[in-house]
Design a protein around this motif. Structure first.
Motif, PDB file in Angstrom:
ATOM      1  N   ALA A  15      49.387 -23.957  85.634  1.00  0.00           N
ATOM      2  CA  ALA A  15      49.819 -24.411  84.604  1.00  0.00           C
ATOM      3  C   ALA A  15      50.308 -25.801  84.593  1.00  0.00           C
ATOM      4  CB  ALA A  15      50.890 -23.480  83.598  1.00  0.00           C
ATOM      5  N   ALA A  16      51.241 -25.946  85.601  1.00  0.00           N
ATOM      6  CA  ALA A  16      51.866 -27.203  85.986  1.00  0.00           C
ATOM      7  C   ALA A  16      50.683 -28.475  86.155  1.00  0.00           C
ATOM      8  CB  ALA A  16      52.725 -27.349  87.014  1.00  0.00           C
ATOM      9  N   SER A  28      44.685 -24.376  77.952  1.00  0.00           N
ATOM     10  CA  SER A  28      44.423 -22.919  77.391  1.00  0.00           C
ATOM     11  C   SER A  28      44.873 -22.023  78.358  1.00  0.00           C
ATOM     12  CB  SER A  28      42.916 -22.821  76.847  1.00  0.00           C
ATOM     13  OG  SER A  28      42.312 -22.712  77.811  1.00  0.00           O
ATOM     14  N   LEU A  29      45.148 -20.714  77.733  1.00  0.00           N
ATOM     15  CA  LEU A  29      45.392 -19.464  78.732  1.00  0.00           C
ATOM     16  C   LEU A  29      43.888 -19.113  79.276  1.00  0.00           C
ATOM     17  CD1 LEU A  29      48.026 -17.553  76.397  1.00  0.00           C
ATOM     18  CD2 LEU A  29      48.317 -18.978  78.399  1.00  0.00           C
ATOM     19  N   GLN A  30      42.895 -19.434  78.449  1.00  0.00           N
ATOM     20  CA  GLN A  30      41.506 -18.956  79.233  1.00  0.00           C
ATOM     21  C   GLN A  30      41.231 -19.825  80.503  1.00  0.00           C
ATOM     22  OE1 GLN A  30      39.122 -16.433  78.391  1.00  0.00           O
ATOM     23  NE2 GLN A  30      38.660 -17.108  80.471  1.00  0.00           N
ATOM     24  N   ALA A  52      55.909 -19.342  76.084  1.00  0.00           N
ATOM     25  CA  ALA A  52      56.635 -19.044  77.289  1.00  0.00           C
ATOM     26  C   ALA A  52      56.393 -19.640  78.494  1.00  0.00           C
ATOM     27  CB  ALA A  52      56.870 -17.536  77.400  1.00  0.00           C
ATOM     28  N   LEU A  53      55.063 -19.700  78.797  1.00  0.00           N
ATOM     29  CA  LEU A  53      54.504 -20.222  79.920  1.00  0.00           C
ATOM     30  C   LEU A  53      54.878 -21.646  80.393  1.00  0.00           C
ATOM     31  CD1 LEU A  53      53.032 -20.308  82.820  1.00  0.00           C
ATOM     32  CD2 LEU A  53      50.862 -20.334  81.423  1.00  0.00           C
ATOM     33  N   ILE A  54      54.732 -22.583  79.248  1.00  0.00           N
ATOM     34  CA  ILE A  54      54.942 -23.766  79.196  1.00  0.00           C
ATOM     35  C   ILE A  54      56.357 -23.997  79.249  1.00  0.00           C
ATOM     36  CG2 ILE A  54      54.961 -25.856  77.576  1.00  0.00           C
ATOM     37  CD1 ILE A  54      52.432 -24.887  76.197  1.00  0.00           C
ATOM     38  N   GLU A  55      57.435 -23.322  78.450  1.00  0.00           N
ATOM     39  CA  GLU A  55      58.632 -23.233  78.659  1.00  0.00           C
ATOM     40  C   GLU A  55      59.225 -23.093  80.182  1.00  0.00           C
ATOM     41  OE1 GLU A  55      62.749 -20.898  77.634  1.00  0.00           O
ATOM     42  OE2 GLU A  55      60.939 -20.268  76.704  1.00  0.00           O
ATOM     43  N   GLU A  56      58.448 -22.330  80.917  1.00  0.00           N
ATOM     44  CA  GLU A  56      59.280 -22.005  82.231  1.00  0.00           C
ATOM     45  C   GLU A  56      58.609 -23.157  82.916  1.00  0.00           C
ATOM     46  OE1 GLU A  56      60.387 -19.968  85.663  1.00  0.00           O
ATOM     47  OE2 GLU A  56      60.965 -19.818  83.377  1.00  0.00           O
ATOM     48  N   VAL A  57      57.291 -23.775  82.912  1.00  0.00           N
ATOM     49  CA  VAL A  57      57.067 -24.854  83.744  1.00  0.00           C
ATOM     50  C   VAL A  57      57.969 -26.105  83.289  1.00  0.00           C
ATOM     51  CG1 VAL A  57      55.186 -26.768  83.837  1.00  0.00           C
ATOM     52  CG2 VAL A  57      54.273 -24.344  83.646  1.00  0.00           C
TER      53      VAL A  57
END
Length: 210
Positions: A15-16, A28-30, A52-57
Protein backbone atom coordinates in the motif's frame (compact mmCIF):
# COMPACT_ATOMS: atom_id res chain seq x y z
CA UNK A 1 7.03 -12.80 13.46
CA UNK A 2 3.80 -14.73 13.03
CA UNK A 3 2.48 -15.45 9.56
CA UNK A 4 -0.50 -13.12 10.01
CA UNK A 5 1.86 -10.32 11.04
CA UNK A 6 4.06 -11.00 8.02
CA UNK A 7 1.03 -10.82 5.72
CA UNK A 8 -0.14 -7.60 7.34
CA UNK A 9 3.30 -6.09 6.84
CA UNK A 10 3.33 -7.15 3.18
CA UNK A 11 -0.04 -5.46 2.67
CA UNK A 12 1.21 -2.27 4.32
CA UNK A 13 4.42 -2.30 2.27
CA UNK A 14 2.44 -2.76 -0.94
CA UNK A 15 0.00 0.00 0.00
CA UNK A 16 2.84 2.39 0.82
CA UNK A 17 4.50 1.62 -2.52
CA UNK A 18 1.29 2.15 -4.51
CA UNK A 19 0.35 5.33 -2.66
CA UNK A 20 3.83 6.69 -3.26
CA UNK A 21 4.16 5.74 -6.92
CA UNK A 22 0.56 5.88 -8.17
CA UNK A 23 -1.30 8.03 -5.67
CA UNK A 24 -4.53 7.67 -3.77
CA UNK A 25 -6.88 7.65 -6.76
CA UNK A 26 -4.99 4.83 -8.49
CA UNK A 27 -4.65 2.61 -5.40
CA UNK A 28 -7.40 0.00 -5.09
CA UNK A 29 -7.82 -2.95 -2.74
CA UNK A 30 -7.99 -5.24 -5.76
CA UNK A 31 -4.60 -4.03 -6.97
CA UNK A 32 -3.09 -4.47 -3.53
CA UNK A 33 -4.56 -7.94 -3.17
CA UNK A 34 -3.04 -8.94 -6.51
CA UNK A 35 0.30 -7.43 -5.48
CA UNK A 36 0.56 -9.55 -2.32
CA UNK A 37 -1.12 -12.67 -3.77
CA UNK A 38 -4.33 -12.54 -1.74
CA UNK A 39 -8.03 -12.50 -2.43
CA UNK A 40 -9.53 -9.06 -1.94
CA UNK A 41 -11.78 -10.44 0.78
CA UNK A 42 -8.69 -11.60 2.68
CA UNK A 43 -7.51 -8.00 3.03
CA UNK A 44 -10.51 -7.27 5.21
CA UNK A 45 -9.20 -9.76 7.77
CA UNK A 46 -6.29 -7.40 8.38
CA UNK A 47 -7.92 -4.03 7.55
CA UNK A 48 -11.69 -3.44 7.77
CA UNK A 49 -11.64 -0.80 5.00
CA UNK A 50 -9.42 1.02 2.52
CA UNK A 51 -9.50 4.04 4.82
CA UNK A 52 -8.18 1.94 7.70
CA UNK A 53 -5.30 0.73 5.53
CA UNK A 54 -4.45 4.24 4.33
CA UNK A 55 -4.64 5.54 7.91
CA UNK A 56 -2.06 2.98 9.02
CA UNK A 57 0.29 3.78 6.14
CA UNK A 58 0.11 7.51 6.87
CA UNK A 59 0.68 6.90 10.57
CA UNK A 60 3.75 4.78 9.90
CA UNK A 61 5.08 7.42 7.54
CA UNK A 62 5.61 9.67 10.57
CA UNK A 63 5.96 7.13 13.38
CA UNK A 64 8.94 5.29 11.89
CA UNK A 65 10.98 8.47 11.46
CA UNK A 66 9.94 9.82 14.86
CA UNK A 67 11.05 6.64 16.64
CA UNK A 68 14.38 6.51 14.80
CA UNK A 69 15.20 10.14 15.62
CA UNK A 70 14.23 9.72 19.25
CA UNK A 71 16.29 6.52 19.54
CA UNK A 72 19.35 8.21 18.03
CA UNK A 73 19.16 11.15 20.44
CA UNK A 74 18.54 8.91 23.45
CA UNK A 75 21.81 7.12 22.64
CA UNK A 76 23.86 10.31 23.02
CA UNK A 77 25.75 11.19 26.17
CA UNK A 78 23.97 13.74 28.41
CA UNK A 79 26.91 16.08 27.90
CA UNK A 80 26.46 16.21 24.11
CA UNK A 81 26.09 19.75 22.77
CA UNK A 82 22.85 20.80 21.15
CA UNK A 83 24.67 21.31 17.89
CA UNK A 84 25.62 17.63 18.01
CA UNK A 85 22.07 16.67 19.00
CA UNK A 86 20.62 18.54 16.05
CA UNK A 87 23.20 16.99 13.70
CA UNK A 88 22.38 13.50 14.95
CA UNK A 89 18.64 14.17 14.67
CA UNK A 90 19.07 15.36 11.07
CA UNK A 91 21.12 12.29 10.13
CA UNK A 92 18.61 9.95 11.81
CA UNK A 93 15.67 11.64 10.08
CA UNK A 94 17.33 11.38 6.67
CA UNK A 95 18.44 7.78 7.20
CA UNK A 96 15.00 6.67 8.34
CA UNK A 97 13.27 8.64 5.62
CA UNK A 98 15.36 7.12 2.84
CA UNK A 99 15.23 3.60 4.26
CA UNK A 100 11.43 3.70 4.55
CA UNK A 101 10.88 6.08 1.65
CA UNK A 102 7.60 4.62 0.42
CA UNK A 103 5.91 5.23 3.76
CA UNK A 104 7.20 8.74 4.28
CA UNK A 105 6.67 9.77 0.65
CA UNK A 106 3.18 8.23 0.68
CA UNK A 107 2.37 10.45 3.65
CA UNK A 108 3.83 13.60 2.10
CA UNK A 109 2.16 13.08 -1.27
CA UNK A 110 -1.26 11.87 -0.13
CA UNK A 111 -1.93 13.69 3.15
CA UNK A 112 -3.65 16.64 1.38
CA UNK A 113 -5.75 14.22 -0.71
CA UNK A 114 -7.18 11.86 1.89
CA UNK A 115 -10.59 12.43 3.51
CA UNK A 116 -10.67 15.02 6.28
CA UNK A 117 -11.22 12.43 9.02
CA UNK A 118 -7.98 10.67 8.04
CA UNK A 119 -6.08 13.96 8.01
CA UNK A 120 -7.37 14.74 11.48
CA UNK A 121 -6.22 11.36 12.78
CA UNK A 122 -2.76 11.79 11.24
CA UNK A 123 -2.38 15.29 12.63
CA UNK A 124 -1.91 13.90 16.13
CA UNK A 125 1.40 12.16 15.45
CA UNK A 126 2.47 14.96 13.09
CA UNK A 127 2.08 17.42 15.96
CA UNK A 128 3.94 15.13 18.34
CA UNK A 129 6.92 14.92 15.99
CA UNK A 130 6.80 18.65 15.31
CA UNK A 131 6.75 19.31 19.06
CA UNK A 132 9.78 17.05 19.48
CA UNK A 133 11.80 19.17 17.05
CA UNK A 134 10.41 22.37 18.55
CA UNK A 135 11.60 21.35 22.01
CA UNK A 136 15.03 20.35 20.70
CA UNK A 137 15.51 23.75 19.04
CA UNK A 138 14.13 25.62 22.05
CA UNK A 139 16.56 23.80 24.33
CA UNK A 140 19.42 24.71 21.99
CA UNK A 141 18.34 28.34 22.13
CA UNK A 142 18.05 28.31 25.93
CA UNK A 143 21.54 26.81 26.13
CA UNK A 144 22.87 29.76 24.12
CA UNK A 145 23.74 27.69 21.06
CA UNK A 146 21.10 29.44 18.92
CA UNK A 147 20.72 33.22 18.86
CA UNK A 148 17.79 34.50 20.97
CA UNK A 149 16.28 36.47 18.08
CA UNK A 150 15.99 33.47 15.73
CA UNK A 151 12.43 32.42 14.79
CA UNK A 152 12.55 28.73 15.68
CA UNK A 153 9.21 28.00 14.02
CA UNK A 154 10.66 29.05 10.67
CA UNK A 155 13.84 27.06 11.31
CA UNK A 156 11.82 23.95 12.08
CA UNK A 157 9.55 24.33 9.04
CA UNK A 158 12.48 24.93 6.67
CA UNK A 159 14.50 22.09 8.16
CA UNK A 160 11.84 19.40 8.28
CA UNK A 161 10.41 20.45 4.91
CA UNK A 162 13.81 20.23 3.22
CA UNK A 163 14.60 16.87 4.80
CA UNK A 164 11.24 15.40 3.84
CA UNK A 165 11.87 16.08 0.17
CA UNK A 166 15.28 14.42 0.24
CA UNK A 167 13.61 11.35 -1.27
CA UNK A 168 13.45 13.40 -4.49
CA UNK A 169 17.01 14.76 -4.59
CA UNK A 170 19.23 12.47 -2.51
CA UNK A 171 22.05 10.83 -4.47
CA UNK A 172 24.46 8.71 -2.39
CA UNK A 173 27.08 8.96 -5.16
CA UNK A 174 27.32 12.72 -4.58
CA UNK A 175 27.09 13.08 -0.79
CA UNK A 176 26.54 10.70 2.09
CA UNK A 177 23.79 11.21 4.65
CA UNK A 178 26.39 12.14 7.28
CA UNK A 179 27.95 14.72 4.95
CA UNK A 180 24.54 16.25 4.26
CA UNK A 181 23.72 16.30 7.97
CA UNK A 182 27.02 18.06 8.69
CA UNK A 183 26.34 20.66 6.00
CA UNK A 184 22.77 21.35 7.08
CA UNK A 185 23.86 21.63 10.70
CA UNK A 186 26.61 24.04 9.71
CA UNK A 187 24.14 26.21 7.79
CA UNK A 188 21.82 26.33 10.80
CA UNK A 189 24.45 27.15 13.39
CA UNK A 190 27.04 29.05 11.31
CA UNK A 191 25.04 30.52 8.43
CA UNK A 192 26.14 30.51 4.79
CA UNK A 193 27.88 33.89 4.50
CA UNK A 194 31.63 34.25 5.02
CA UNK A 195 32.12 35.18 8.66
CA UNK A 196 34.72 37.87 8.02
CA UNK A 197 32.29 39.71 5.71
CA UNK A 198 29.10 39.19 7.67
CA UNK A 199 27.67 42.63 8.57
CA UNK A 200 26.51 43.32 12.10
CA UNK A 201 23.64 45.59 11.03
CA UNK A 202 21.31 42.97 9.51
CA UNK A 203 22.89 42.98 6.07
CA UNK A 204 22.33 46.66 5.28
CA UNK A 205 25.34 48.48 3.87
CA UNK A 206 26.02 51.84 5.39
CA UNK A 207 26.31 54.76 3.00
CA UNK A 208 28.63 57.57 4.06
CA UNK A 209 27.34 60.96 3.01
CA UNK A 210 29.82 63.69 2.15
Amino acid sequence: MRRSEQTRRRILDAAALWLNKKGLAETSLQDLADEVGLQTASLYYHFPSKDALIEEVLHKGIEIVYEDVRRALDALEPSASYRERVRVAIAAHLSSLLEHGDYTSANIRNFPLVPENLREKNLSIRRQYGDYWRQLLQDAQKAGEVAPNVDLSLVRLFLVGAMNWSTEWFNPRKKSIDAIADMICSMIFDGIGPKEQRPSDGGQKRVTRR
